[in-house]
Write an enzyme that holds these catalytic residues in place. Structure first.
Site, PDB file in Angstrom:
ATOM      1  N   LYS A   1       0.837  -1.203   0.000  1.00 40.61           N
ATOM      2  CA  LYS A   1       0.000   0.000   0.000  1.00 40.61           C
ATOM      3  C   LYS A   1       0.870   1.251   0.000  1.00 40.61           C
ATOM      4  CE  LYS A   1      -0.416   0.019   5.043  1.00 40.61           C
ATOM      5  NZ  LYS A   1      -1.347  -0.015   6.195  1.00 40.61           N
TER       6      LYS A   1
ATOM      7  N   TYR B   1      15.565  30.205   9.762  1.00 39.76           N
ATOM      8  CA  TYR B   1      14.356  30.896  10.235  1.00 39.76           C
ATOM      9  C   TYR B   1      14.343  30.993  11.756  1.00 39.76           C
ATOM     10  CZ  TYR B   1      12.054  30.802   5.668  1.00 39.76           C
ATOM     11  OH  TYR B   1      11.713  31.022   4.354  1.00 39.76           O
TER      12      TYR B   1
END
Length: 370
Positions: free
Chosen positions: A41, A261
């Site tokens: 999956k 940042y």
């Protein structure tokens, strides 16, 4: 004027199909005489189901599991006619005819799914193959014991549904000593006894390393096939992936300089830093800022400051000044740092790291023999 196609990548992901095949062989030997299936999956946990599925089929795997109907269609043409594809989430309303026409196995998880499949069987005048999932204690998917007993007592059910096997899912298989495992096994055994003609399946990757009582007729490994050890017991899994990122820039910063940042990292001394071309848009977790690392030549290169969308910064202090240059690659996954290591540093699980690796990396498939 035709557009130029640029094929340069700032990161590269190498996937070893030979390791996937070796892991399947190891698991198949470990769980024998039970059958070993394969869960592919989420595009084989992000690694490419259209490559992984035929590699597993070549090793003898004949029962495959996907989560959604579209995933079954995506991979079906890569497998032989002797392969079965089961759809773990079952079918959305209205998809029953397409599933039956393609010959896939829906996993019937709820009374509504069961009824819609039976209705189609009645319309076709023939029993349609399916898998029945029962809830043994995880409270996620599957019929409860009362609903399963009602189906078993219905004489029309076997005329409408050709039950390939009954399954359930373990909630705590990665914790071998957890009492919930034994409780789920006992509840599952009681329910499966209502369907004596059907095969049974309870074990996922972690369950494969529990006692043989959990192996039943079919084991459903997923993450173990792709290189993650789900339990300290059992055979070791071979690593499948290597991830590297390119150095975009190298700079020297003075003591007191902020990095990234928020300027979360402040250089304690003069530092030599490298900015790498990978970030959270590539699936590299933002939570690794100040916690994770890259590696080169056996040296750990700590991530300093925040992980940005397209880049992150590492400290090169452990290397000689001429050890790396702009354009070189450093390792994020490989011999020095496993999926489990990264997951630990990111505060998550290897499943999330593996399935989040983005499409912006250059993907190379190799097949090593060992």
């Amino acid at each position: 004027m035709s557009a130029r196609i640029i094929t340069a990548f700032s990161s590269r992901l190498t996937i070893d199909t030979g390791a996937i095949r070796a892991n399947y062989r190891s698991l198949a030997r470990h769980v024998a005489p039970a059958e070993c299936g394969a869960v592919i999956k989420a595009d084989a946990y992000g690694l490419g189901a259209r490559v992984a599925a035929p590699a597993l089929h070549a090793e003898g795997c004949r029962t495959f599991f996907v989560a959604q109907l579209r995933e079954a269609f995506d991979v079906a043409d890569t497998l032989g006619a002797d392969a079965a594809i089961a759809i773990l989430n079952g079918l959305d309303p209205g998809c029953e005819a397409a599933c039956a026409e393609a010959g896939f196995l829906p996993v019937l998880n709820a009374p509504g799914q069961v009824e819609r499949w039976r209705r189609l069987a009645r319309a076709k005048g023939t029993a349609l193959p399916a898998v029945l999932q029962v809830d043994s204690g995880m409270s996620r998917l599957g019929l409860d014991a009362a609903a399963a007993a009602a189906l078993a007592a219905d004489p029309a059910f076997p005329r409408e549904v050709a039950l390939r096997f009954v399954m359930t899912h373990l909630a705590c298989a990665d914790a071998p000593g957890h009492a919930a495992n034994a409780g789920q096994l006992a509840r599952f055994q009681a329910i499966r006894a209502l369907f004596p003609e059907a095969r049974a399946s309870i074990a996922n990757s972690g369950g494969a390393f529990l006692s043989p009582a959990y192996h039943c007729d079919l084991v459903r490994p997923g993450i173990a096939l792709f290189g993650v050890q789900p339990s300290p017991d059992g055979p070791a899994m071979r690593p499948v992936v290597r991830l590297e990122a390119r150095i975009l820039q190298i700079r020297e910063v003075e003591a007191g300089s902020g990095v990234g940042y928020g300027l979360d990292h402040v250089a304690p001394t003069r530092q030599r830093l490298a900015t790498l071309g990978i970030g959270y848009a590539d699936g590299w977790p933002r939570s690794l800022g100040g916690a994770g690392a890259a590696w080169h030549a056996g040296a750990r290169l700590p991530i300093v400051g925040r992980v940005s969308m397209d880049s992150l910064t590492v400290d090169l202090s452990a290397l000689a000044p001429d050890a790396l240059s702009e354009g070189d690659f450093v390792a994020l996954l490989g011999p020095c740092q496993s999926l489990a290591d990264v997951a630990r540093d990111a505060g998550t699980i290897p499943y999330e790291i593996l399935t989040r690796l983005g499409s912006r990396s250059e993907r190379t498939f190799v097949e090593t023999v060992q």
